[in-house]
Design an enzyme around this catalytic site. Structure first.
Site, PDB file in Angstrom:
ATOM      1  N   HIS A  50       0.880  -1.094   0.087  1.00  0.00           N
ATOM      2  CA  HIS A  50      -0.013   0.100   0.036  1.00  0.00           C
ATOM      3  C   HIS A  50       0.837   1.222   0.001  1.00  0.00           C
ATOM      4  O   HIS A  50       2.008   1.319   0.300  1.00  0.00           O
ATOM      5  CB  HIS A  50      -0.807  -0.021   1.033  1.00  0.00           C
ATOM      6  CG  HIS A  50      -1.747  -1.219   1.303  1.00  0.00           C
ATOM      7  ND1 HIS A  50      -2.059  -1.527   2.468  1.00  0.00           N
ATOM      8  CD2 HIS A  50      -2.446  -1.979   0.304  1.00  0.00           C
ATOM      9  CE1 HIS A  50      -2.756  -2.454   2.322  1.00  0.00           C
ATOM     10  NE2 HIS A  50      -3.187  -2.927   1.168  1.00  0.00           N
TER      11      HIS A  50
ATOM     12  N   LYS B 236       6.210   6.265   7.191  1.00  0.00           N
ATOM     13  CA  LYS B 236       5.669   5.397   8.045  1.00  0.00           C
ATOM     14  C   LYS B 236       6.931   4.933   8.984  1.00  0.00           C
ATOM     15  O   LYS B 236       7.946   4.581   8.474  1.00  0.00           O
ATOM     16  CB  LYS B 236       4.976   4.120   7.502  1.00  0.00           C
ATOM     17  CG  LYS B 236       3.641   4.384   6.699  1.00  0.00           C
ATOM     18  CD  LYS B 236       3.163   3.066   6.008  1.00  0.00           C
ATOM     19  CE  LYS B 236       1.948   3.548   5.109  1.00  0.00           C
ATOM     20  NZ  LYS B 236       1.271   2.376   4.612  1.00  0.00           N
TER      21      LYS B 236
ATOM     22  N   TYR C 272       1.644   1.432  13.195  1.00  0.00           N
ATOM     23  CA  TYR C 272       2.276   2.404  12.279  1.00  0.00           C
ATOM     24  C   TYR C 272       2.406   3.686  12.992  1.00  0.00           C
ATOM     25  O   TYR C 272       1.271   3.979  13.417  1.00  0.00           O
ATOM     26  CB  TYR C 272       1.359   2.437  11.180  1.00  0.00           C
ATOM     27  CG  TYR C 272       0.727   1.015  10.358  1.00  0.00           C
ATOM     28  CD1 TYR C 272       1.103   1.017   9.074  1.00  0.00           C
ATOM     29  CD2 TYR C 272       0.150   0.136  11.078  1.00  0.00           C
ATOM     30  CE1 TYR C 272       0.600  -0.096   8.505  1.00  0.00           C
ATOM     31  CE2 TYR C 272      -0.672  -0.815  10.598  1.00  0.00           C
ATOM     32  CZ  TYR C 272      -0.132  -1.060   9.082  1.00  0.00           C
ATOM     33  OH  TYR C 272      -0.792  -2.122   8.542  1.00  0.00           O
TER      34      TYR C 272
ATOM     35  N   ASP D   9      -6.751  -6.277  -1.926  1.00  0.00           N
ATOM     36  CA  ASP D   9      -5.303  -6.624  -2.295  1.00  0.00           C
ATOM     37  C   ASP D   9      -5.249  -7.632  -3.437  1.00  0.00           C
ATOM     38  O   ASP D   9      -4.085  -7.388  -3.964  1.00  0.00           O
ATOM     39  CB  ASP D   9      -4.430  -7.175  -1.054  1.00  0.00           C
ATOM     40  CG  ASP D   9      -4.180  -5.892  -0.061  1.00  0.00           C
ATOM     41  OD1 ASP D   9      -4.372  -4.888  -0.516  1.00  0.00           O
ATOM     42  OD2 ASP D   9      -3.823  -6.345   1.185  1.00  0.00           O
TER      43      ASP D   9
END
Length: 189
Positions: free
Chosen positions: A61, A71, A131, A169
């Site tokens: 992603h 991130k 995250y 996905d």
């Protein structure tokens, strides 16, 4: 904390200094001051957490400009194989990836800058994954690369019959069919 460079510029492994004894352990999982000094100045604005079972694969992603995200990720329970793929057009490492095992016992974190697709596979019975993001989630800017794209050459360490993917996905395009919104000049930070 120790900051380890990887084979791709900008992707960094962060190893905290862990203090342990018979009672357990203590470590500083985040310090704005240390990150600014040893990695780069950043302002994280959103924390996310997911729990997944063995065989779950999430990714690859990213968010399209102007909603791109850096991130800082870690696994607080269990073990994951964490992967960042360079998707910057014109980059000498375009399509290449860094894969790092993040576990509750090694306490490692991976810094994934803007211009990279990110994903992970769960190697343990369950995993809790956290995250820190430097931009807010923007669903209209969601993007992805097919996590099972053979061209990427990623060994996710999950047998094919044990892989669990979201419908979203499974519909992502492969890198060869992908028109990246990033170029080599993207501000990684």
């Amino acid at each position: 904390m120790e900051v380890l460079k990887t084979d791709i510029e900008g992707i960094l492994i962060i190893e905290p200094r862990v203090f342990g004894d018979e009672r357990g352990y203590f470590f500083e999982s985040w310090s704005q001051k240390n990150f600014d000094e040893f990695v780069r100045p950043i302002r994280f604005v959103q924390d996310n957490e997911s729990m997944s079972t063995y065989g779950v694969m999430r990714g690859l992603h990213f968010q399209r400009p102007p909603f791109t995200q850096s991130k800082l990720v870690r696994c607080v329970k269990g073990a994951v194989l964490d992967v960042a793929v360079d998707i910057r057009k014109g980059s000498p490492t375009y399509g290449q990836h860094v894969a790092v095992e993040l576990t509750e016992s090694n306490h490692r974190q991976l810094f994934v800058p803007r211009g990279f697709a990110h994903g992970f596979s769960v190697l343990s019975e369950t995993a809790v994954f956290q995250y820190k993001c430097d931009n807010f989630y923007a669903p209209q800017a969601d993007g992805g690369i097919n996590i099972l794209d053979n061209f990427l050459g990623i060994d996710w360490r999950i047998p094919a019959d044990k892989v669990i993917l979201s419908e979203k996905d499974t519909r992502q395009v492969c890198l060869n069919d992908f028109d990246s919104p990033f170029d080599i000049n993207v501000n990684l930070y």
